[in-house]
Design a protein around this motif. Structure first.
Motif: not given
Length: 184
Positions: A40-52
């Motif tokens: 979201p911040s850089t608009k770079e295409p880079d799939p990720y899973m963000h866990i909390f």
């Protein structure tokens, strides 16, 4: 002025393994997950899973799994000793710490300590992604914090000049505090 740490984020090798590991050994609850195909911040295409994960007391520990990136080699750069960069988490009691230590060791995870730091006692180990974790239990010696407060600036100034360890707080690890108490 900073209100508090919102969350701390690290990379992990496997999001599911990380959630399960931190739940099993540190009893951290899985709070939420966010997954995107674009940063979201850089608009770079880079799939990720963000866990909390719930680290207690309103603290949140987060991780990113990045499947399109090369595998994690080492958490810190090659010139930084592995003991320096770590996450320290506070526990309520020594019994709790020793229980976690026993469970980790029973599953073949190497644990260093307990190490007595006078103000607190710690154990150290690595999570599955190679992050060094410290678990600490305060010793109840909060009266000694004033001694450290008195010498913090002189220590920092001496270090800045000499790049050698000032001896102002040597008592934390050399046993001299016990001998001082014996003299009193």
């Amino acid at each position: 002025m900073i209100k508090k740490v919102h969350h701390v984020a690290y990379r992990c090798a496997d999001a599911k393994q990380t959630v399960e590991w931190y739940g099993k050994y540190l009893k951290m609850n899985f709070l939420l997950a966010i997954a995107e195909d674009e940063v979201p911040s850089t608009k770079e295409p880079d799939p990720y899973m963000h866990i909390f994960l719930d680290a207690g007391g309103g603290n949140v520990l987060a991780f990113f799994e990045l499947p399109t990136r090369p595998p994690m080699a080492r958490v810190v750069d090659e010139t930084t000793p592995s003991w320096t960069q770590h996450l320290a988490l506070e526990l309520e009691s020594m019994d709790e710490m020793l229980d976690i230590k026993a469970r980790l060791e029973a599953d073949g995870i190497d644990v260093v300590g307990p190490t007595n730091h006078t103000l607190f006692t710690s154990i150290y180990f690595f999570d599955p992604s190679g992050h060094r974790i410290e678990l600490a239990v305060n010793s109840g010696a909060s009266n000694l914090l004033s001694r450290l407060d008195e010498v913090k600036w002189p220590m920092l100034e001496e270090w800045a000049r000499t790049k050698r360890a000032p001896q102002h707080a040597r008592w934390m690890h050399d046993g001299s505090l016990a001998s001082e108490g014996a003299k009193a």
